[in-house]
Design an enzyme around this catalytic site. Structure first.
Site, mmCIF file in Angstrom:
data_model
loop_
_atom_site.group_PDB
_atom_site.id
_atom_site.type_symbol
_atom_site.label_atom_id
_atom_site.label_comp_id
_atom_site.label_asym_id
_atom_site.label_seq_id
_atom_site.Cartn_x
_atom_site.Cartn_y
_atom_site.Cartn_z
ATOM 1 N N LYS A 178 19.922 40.658 56.263
ATOM 2 C CA LYS A 178 20.329 39.441 56.988
ATOM 3 C C LYS A 178 21.301 40.050 58.360
ATOM 4 O O LYS A 178 20.937 39.755 59.204
ATOM 5 C CB LYS A 178 21.102 38.529 56.387
ATOM 6 C CG LYS A 178 21.794 37.289 57.473
ATOM 7 C CD LYS A 178 22.472 36.377 56.626
ATOM 8 C CE LYS A 178 23.412 35.266 57.627
ATOM 9 N NZ LYS A 178 24.209 34.460 56.899
ATOM 10 N N GLU A 184 23.457 50.354 52.318
ATOM 11 C CA GLU A 184 22.593 50.838 51.546
ATOM 12 C C GLU A 184 21.008 50.562 52.199
ATOM 13 O O GLU A 184 20.138 51.536 51.971
ATOM 14 C CB GLU A 184 22.241 49.827 50.267
ATOM 15 C CG GLU A 184 23.503 49.872 49.410
ATOM 16 C CD GLU A 184 24.692 49.254 49.594
ATOM 17 O OE1 GLU A 184 24.975 48.744 50.741
ATOM 18 O OE2 GLU A 184 25.525 48.828 48.635
ATOM 19 N N ARG A 238 22.560 35.225 49.731
ATOM 20 C CA ARG A 238 22.155 34.720 48.366
ATOM 21 C C ARG A 238 21.278 33.811 48.342
ATOM 22 O O ARG A 238 20.709 33.176 47.313
ATOM 23 C CB ARG A 238 23.245 34.864 47.371
ATOM 24 C CG ARG A 238 24.550 34.022 47.731
ATOM 25 C CD ARG A 238 25.533 34.299 46.776
ATOM 26 N NE ARG A 238 26.761 33.460 47.298
ATOM 27 C CZ ARG A 238 27.652 33.725 48.104
ATOM 28 N NH1 ARG A 238 27.487 35.281 48.749
ATOM 29 N NH2 ARG A 238 28.821 33.332 48.538
ATOM 30 N N GLU A 323 29.091 35.601 42.987
ATOM 31 C CA GLU A 323 29.384 35.960 44.459
ATOM 32 C C GLU A 323 30.015 34.552 45.175
ATOM 33 O O GLU A 323 30.807 34.381 45.946
ATOM 34 C CB GLU A 323 28.397 36.486 45.352
ATOM 35 C CG GLU A 323 28.690 37.170 46.457
ATOM 36 C CD GLU A 323 27.654 38.316 47.001
ATOM 37 O OE1 GLU A 323 27.678 39.317 46.697
ATOM 38 O OE2 GLU A 323 26.858 37.696 47.760
ATOM 39 N N HIS A 354 18.964 40.843 19.535
ATOM 40 C CA HIS A 354 19.266 42.181 18.898
ATOM 41 C C HIS A 354 20.293 42.909 19.409
ATOM 42 O O HIS A 354 20.185 44.152 19.322
ATOM 43 C CB HIS A 354 18.005 42.862 18.625
ATOM 44 C CG HIS A 354 17.056 41.784 17.791
ATOM 45 N ND1 HIS A 354 16.740 42.031 16.597
ATOM 46 C CD2 HIS A 354 16.059 40.882 18.400
ATOM 47 C CE1 HIS A 354 15.979 41.100 16.259
ATOM 48 N NE2 HIS A 354 15.382 40.600 17.128
ATOM 49 N N LYS A 482 33.569 46.922 51.078
ATOM 50 C CA LYS A 482 32.683 47.447 52.300
ATOM 51 C C LYS A 482 33.410 48.320 53.271
ATOM 52 O O LYS A 482 32.978 49.463 53.512
ATOM 53 C CB LYS A 482 31.700 46.670 52.840
ATOM 54 C CG LYS A 482 30.497 46.189 52.061
ATOM 55 C CD LYS A 482 29.721 45.060 52.762
ATOM 56 C CE LYS A 482 28.599 44.148 52.035
ATOM 57 N NZ LYS A 482 28.024 43.184 52.779
HETATM 58 O O1 F6P Z 1 26.604 41.703 48.421
HETATM 59 C C1 F6P Z 1 27.214 41.070 49.359
HETATM 60 C C2 F6P Z 1 26.217 40.645 50.512
HETATM 61 O O2 F6P Z 1 26.858 40.262 51.862
HETATM 62 C C3 F6P Z 1 25.509 39.722 49.826
HETATM 63 O O3 F6P Z 1 26.040 38.475 50.198
HETATM 64 C C4 F6P Z 1 23.975 39.990 50.617
HETATM 65 O O4 F6P Z 1 23.014 39.121 49.950
HETATM 66 C C5 F6P Z 1 24.001 41.639 50.598
HETATM 67 O O5 F6P Z 1 25.176 41.867 50.871
HETATM 68 C C6 F6P Z 1 22.931 42.106 51.466
HETATM 69 O O6 F6P Z 1 23.111 41.840 52.931
HETATM 70 P P1 F6P Z 1 22.127 41.865 54.112
HETATM 71 O O7 F6P Z 1 21.331 41.041 53.520
HETATM 72 O O8 F6P Z 1 23.045 41.602 55.278
HETATM 73 O O9 F6P Z 1 21.777 43.363 54.185
#
Ligand code: F6P
Length: 519
Positions: A178, A184, A238, A323, A354, A482
């Protein structure tokens, strides 16, 4: 704004009624919603609790807040924006949503007709990952004609594994983010791009697609405009499964899966908007959750899907709930005053039986359980399904009814034990029972029922946010981590000011130094 919950007489009445409302094992309470059944017989109930719940919802302004959510008003107040994911799955969506849906379908149709992209590497994390993983594993569990790899973690082993064995010439990289700033996703995307470049792919950027609310940033990164699908500021990360983030699902399984999930979720939206409180599945689930968490003190909620295809439902709901509800300050900036969102955890049954069900049955804490099961299976082995259903019902009944000392003693004596041994062993075989649960029954696992199930959880979380008085649509806690990670990364690269390093606690300072030397 939202005044302190605990200052309300309606809360005091609700709390008192909840304490006086046991589980009635002889009563059946099932709510039918959007094609699925929610059996809440395993939750405490009483007429007084129902009345108190309605009064509490009214006192918290639930109806106008629901209206605001569903009509695209500012529901996410700390970020001053709507949380309008329901618009993404509306049967007759607004123009810009309809246009993106069409673009997505056209992209998939073209790729299918050209038999292109035997491999998809979906790069995204959190909300840009779990929903798609869930849908692909739910409907592609028996294999898909395109190979799909998911890469979320910043650990380089993840992207290494995600790319390995794939033919770069027939691989599409899907970047779902988004914000298009998530470390990452950007780092993994960069590695994927380098991999394409290193393998002599003629135009690597033509093999990259982005789904983002920042098309400008994605374009600056190099993604061609025609390969950028839009999502909007008013879609929380989310909740982005309902957007073009599901491109991977459409390519891996088919576009009907995405449309079917949207239709099921829209049906749940309509139910949520219209059903009276007593028959409103998300509302009843939310109220039961509040009793369990804030009145009875259960610290966690266990999700037990009795369907192997739904293993990713656990992390999906975990992110959605934790979250959204992992907060303890209300909209006025005051402490909520009662325990809020529980820790959510789980595993599909029967594996879970289990692994940790012992703890659920006889541990000192216990946890409410959401059992989720499909009445009909999609394989050809009725024996397996019979066993699965039997296990699901049996575990739930054991948690509900428990086993008394007398029952356990009789069992031991019937097995031929001496009186002394039977009396001793019977104590170990007692199950306290009375442990709350929901049973959610899907007629079968279809895109429609899965969509409805996910929307059920989404709305449940929203209602809980309203009652606790917290904003379920922000995640400031995650943001803080972050920021710190950025600073430490700079230090590990030797690019930080001394003052930054001095601000650490002793242990962090030690390891930053130690790791920095070894990099
Ligand atoms: O984990 C925090 C978060 O902001 C989530 O709410 C979101 O889904 C994720 O990081 C990834 O964010 P983005 O879609 O902006 O890469």
């Amino acid at each position: 704004m939202s005044c302190a919950l605990t200052s309300l007489p309606e809360w005091a009445a609700f709390e008192a009624a909840a304490k006086q409302s046991p589980i009635h094992v002889h009563d059946l309470r099932i709510i039918h919603a959007a094609g699925i059944d929610l059996d809440i017989s395993g939750q405490g109930s009483s007429p007084a609790l129902s009345d108190a719940a309605q009064a509490l919802l009214d006192a918290r302004g639930f109806a106008p807040m629901r209206e605001r959510l569903l009509s695209g008003g500012i529901a996410n107040v700390t970020e001053a924006r709507a949380a309008w994911h329901t618009a993404l799955r509306a049967p007759a969506p607004i123009k810009e949503v309809a246009a993106e849906r069409q673009r997505l379908n056209a992209f998939v149709r073209l790729a299918d007709s050209e038999r292109r992209w035997r491999n998809i590497v979906h790069i995204g994390i959190g909300g840009s990952d779990w929903g798609v993983r869930l849908a692909v594993s739910a409907f592609g569990y028996a294999g898909t004609w395109r190979q799909v790899h998911f890469v979320a973690n910043i650990d380089g082993h993840a992207i290494q594994g995600g790319l390995s064995g794939l033919d770069p010439h027939d691989t599409l990289i899907v970047l779902a983010s988004k914000s298009f700033t998530t470390a990452e996703t950007l780092q993994n995307g960069q590695r994927a791009l380098e991999w394409l470049q290193a393998s002599g792919v003629e135009n690597p950027y033509e093999q990259v697609v982005a789904i983002t609310a920042r098309p400008d940033v994605a374009q600056a990164w190099g993604v061609p405009q025609a390969h950028i699908f839009k999502l909007w500021d008013w879609v929380g990360g989310r909740f982005s499964l309902w957007s073009a983030v599901s491109l991977t699902t459409a390519l891996a399984v088919n576009a009907d899966v995405v449309a079917g999930m949207q239709a099921g979720a829209a049906a749940m939206d309509a139910h949520f908007a219209e059903a009276p409180t007593e028959r409103n599945a998300p509302v009843q689930m939310a109220l039961a959750g509040i009793v369990n968490r804030s009145v009875l003190g259960y610290g966690s909620l266990n999700i037990a899907p009795y369907d192997f295809r739904l293993s990713n439902l656990v992390p999906y709901v975990q992110q959605l709930e934790m979250e959204s509800l992992g907060k303890s300050i209300n909209l006025d900036g005051q402490a909520v005053g009662v325990a809020t969102g529980p820790a959510v955890w789980g595993m599909p049954g029967t594996d879970a039986q289990h692994t940790f069900f012992q703890w659920l049955h006889q541990g000192s804490d216990g946890a409410p359980v959401d059992f989720i099961v499909c009445q009909h299976a999609d394989h050809g082995w009725p024996e397996h399904h019979k066993s699965l259903l039997a296990n699901c019902l049996a575990q739930r009944e054991a948690l509900l009814k428990g086993k008394t000392y007398d029952g356990a003693l009789k069992e031991c004596l019937d097995a031929g034990m001496t009186q002394d041994k039977a009396e001793w062993l019977a104590q170990h075989r007692v199950h306290p029972g009375g442990r709350p649960s929901n049973l959610i029954v899907l007629p079968r696992l279809s895109p429609y029922t899965l969509g409805a199930l996910l929307a059920l959880y989404e709305h449940k979380v929203f209602v809980q946010g309203v009652i606790w008085g917290i904003n379920p649509f922000d995640q400031w806690g995650v943001e803080y981590g972050k920021v710190l990670a950025k600073g430490i990364s700079a230090e590990l690269s030797g690019k930080a000011a001394d003052a930054d390093s001095a601000a650490h606690d002793a242990s962090t300072a030690h390891w930053v130094k130690s790791f920095g030397k070894s990099l």
